[in-house]
Each structure stands twice: as C-alpha cells, then as structure tokens.
Design a protein around this motif. Structure first.
Motif, short mmCIF file in Angstrom:
data_model
loop_
_atom_site.label_atom_id
_atom_site.label_comp_id
_atom_site.label_asym_id
_atom_site.label_seq_id
_atom_site.Cartn_x
_atom_site.Cartn_y
_atom_site.Cartn_z
N VAL A 136 0.84 -1.19 0.00
CA VAL A 136 0.00 0.00 0.00
C VAL A 136 0.88 1.24 0.00
O VAL A 136 1.82 1.34 0.77
N THR A 137 0.53 2.20 -0.86
CA THR A 137 1.35 3.40 -0.96
C THR A 137 0.88 4.55 -0.09
O THR A 137 1.64 5.41 0.26
N ASP A 138 -0.40 4.58 0.25
CA ASP A 138 -0.94 5.72 0.98
C ASP A 138 -1.79 5.24 2.15
O ASP A 138 -3.01 5.21 2.07
N SER A 139 -1.15 4.83 3.22
CA SER A 139 -1.92 4.40 4.39
C SER A 139 -1.90 5.52 5.42
O SER A 139 -0.95 6.29 5.49
N ARG A 140 -2.99 5.58 6.18
CA ARG A 140 -3.07 6.59 7.22
C ARG A 140 -3.88 6.04 8.39
O ARG A 140 -4.76 5.20 8.20
N THR A 141 -3.57 6.52 9.57
CA THR A 141 -4.30 6.10 10.76
C THR A 141 -5.14 7.26 11.26
O THR A 141 -4.64 8.37 11.43
N THR A 142 -6.41 6.98 11.46
CA THR A 142 -7.36 7.97 11.97
C THR A 142 -7.90 7.43 13.28
O THR A 142 -8.25 6.26 13.38
N VAL A 143 -7.94 8.28 14.29
CA VAL A 143 -8.43 7.87 15.60
C VAL A 143 -9.82 8.45 15.82
O VAL A 143 -10.05 9.65 15.62
N TYR A 144 -10.74 7.56 16.21
CA TYR A 144 -12.12 7.96 16.45
C TYR A 144 -12.44 7.83 17.94
O TYR A 144 -11.97 6.91 18.60
N ALA A 145 -13.26 8.75 18.45
CA ALA A 145 -13.80 8.65 19.80
C ALA A 145 -15.05 7.78 19.71
O ALA A 145 -15.92 8.04 18.87
N VAL A 146 -15.10 6.73 20.53
CA VAL A 146 -16.22 5.79 20.49
C VAL A 146 -16.75 5.59 21.91
O VAL A 146 -15.98 5.33 22.83
N ARG A 158 -11.12 5.12 22.50
CA ARG A 158 -10.56 5.48 21.20
C ARG A 158 -10.39 4.24 20.34
O ARG A 158 -10.07 3.15 20.84
N VAL A 159 -10.60 4.41 19.03
CA VAL A 159 -10.37 3.34 18.06
C VAL A 159 -9.52 3.93 16.93
O VAL A 159 -9.95 4.88 16.26
N GLY A 192 -16.99 11.16 16.84
CA GLY A 192 -16.17 12.03 16.01
C GLY A 192 -14.74 11.55 15.97
O GLY A 192 -14.37 10.56 16.60
N ARG A 193 -13.94 12.28 15.22
CA ARG A 193 -12.51 11.99 15.20
C ARG A 193 -11.90 12.53 16.47
O ARG A 193 -12.26 13.61 16.95
N ALA A 194 -10.98 11.77 17.03
CA ALA A 194 -10.30 12.20 18.26
C ALA A 194 -9.10 13.05 17.88
O ALA A 194 -8.41 12.77 16.92
N GLY A 195 -8.89 14.10 18.63
CA GLY A 195 -7.79 15.02 18.34
C GLY A 195 -6.54 14.48 18.80
O GLY A 195 -5.47 14.51 18.55
#
Length: 96
Positions: free
Chosen positions: A23-33, A66-67, A93-96
């Motif tokens: 994979v060339t463009d991976s990113r991690t996003t953290v969500y508040a759950v 957080r996830v 939402g997304r966690a800061g």
C-alpha cells in the motif's frame, strides 16, 4: 525495514511482492467511540471495522474510548460510523 519503506516508515511503491500488494498511501485515523467497556467490545469492533474495504489495521483502546483505524487512503468516516453504530457503539467524532 523492507525495500518498499521510506525512512519515515511509510510505503513508497504500489508493486506486488510475493503475492502481497504494498500500500502506498496508508493513514491512521483515531475515532472517539462511546459504549465500550470490555474485551468483548474490543473484539467486536476489531472484527466489524476490519471487514471494511481498505481497512488495514484496527487498534481499540477501551479505557480511553478510542479506536485507531489504519486505511489504504482516506477513511470513509460515514461507513466506519455505520458499522460501529450497528454493533451497538457510537462514534462521536474523530479524536484530536
């Protein structure tokens, strides 16, 4: 570190190696759950989110609420929220 990785740990090619796509463009996003309280919650969310297209990794931190979701490209926030909600939890939402 493999041949495809740059010094910062990200991948730099999109070629198949040994039957595996890099994979060339991976990113991690953290969500508040909300609604998580135990290991079962962790297992459930890991499974349902991990089944989505382009999801490479799921890291659930029950105690922090957080996830972290690593995706190939930009994550689909609405789709992630939909499967989390369907499992009985809520993305706030997304966690800061």
């Amino acid at each position: 570190m493999s041949d495809c990785c740059t010094p910062d740990g990200s991948c730099s090619t999109n070629t198949a190696q040994g039957g595996t796509t890099v994979v060339t463009d991976s990113r991690t996003t953290v969500y508040a759950v909300t609604g998580m309280s135990c290991g079962h919650c962790e297992s459930t969310l890991t499974k349902v989110i991990g089944e989505l297209d382009d999801v490479l990794r799921v890291d659930v931190d029950v105690a922090a609420g957080r996830v972290g979701v690593t995706t190939a490209g930009e994550p689909d926030d609405a789709e992630i929220a939909r499967v989390v909600d369907s499992a009985g939890y809520e993305v706030t939402g997304r966690a800061g």
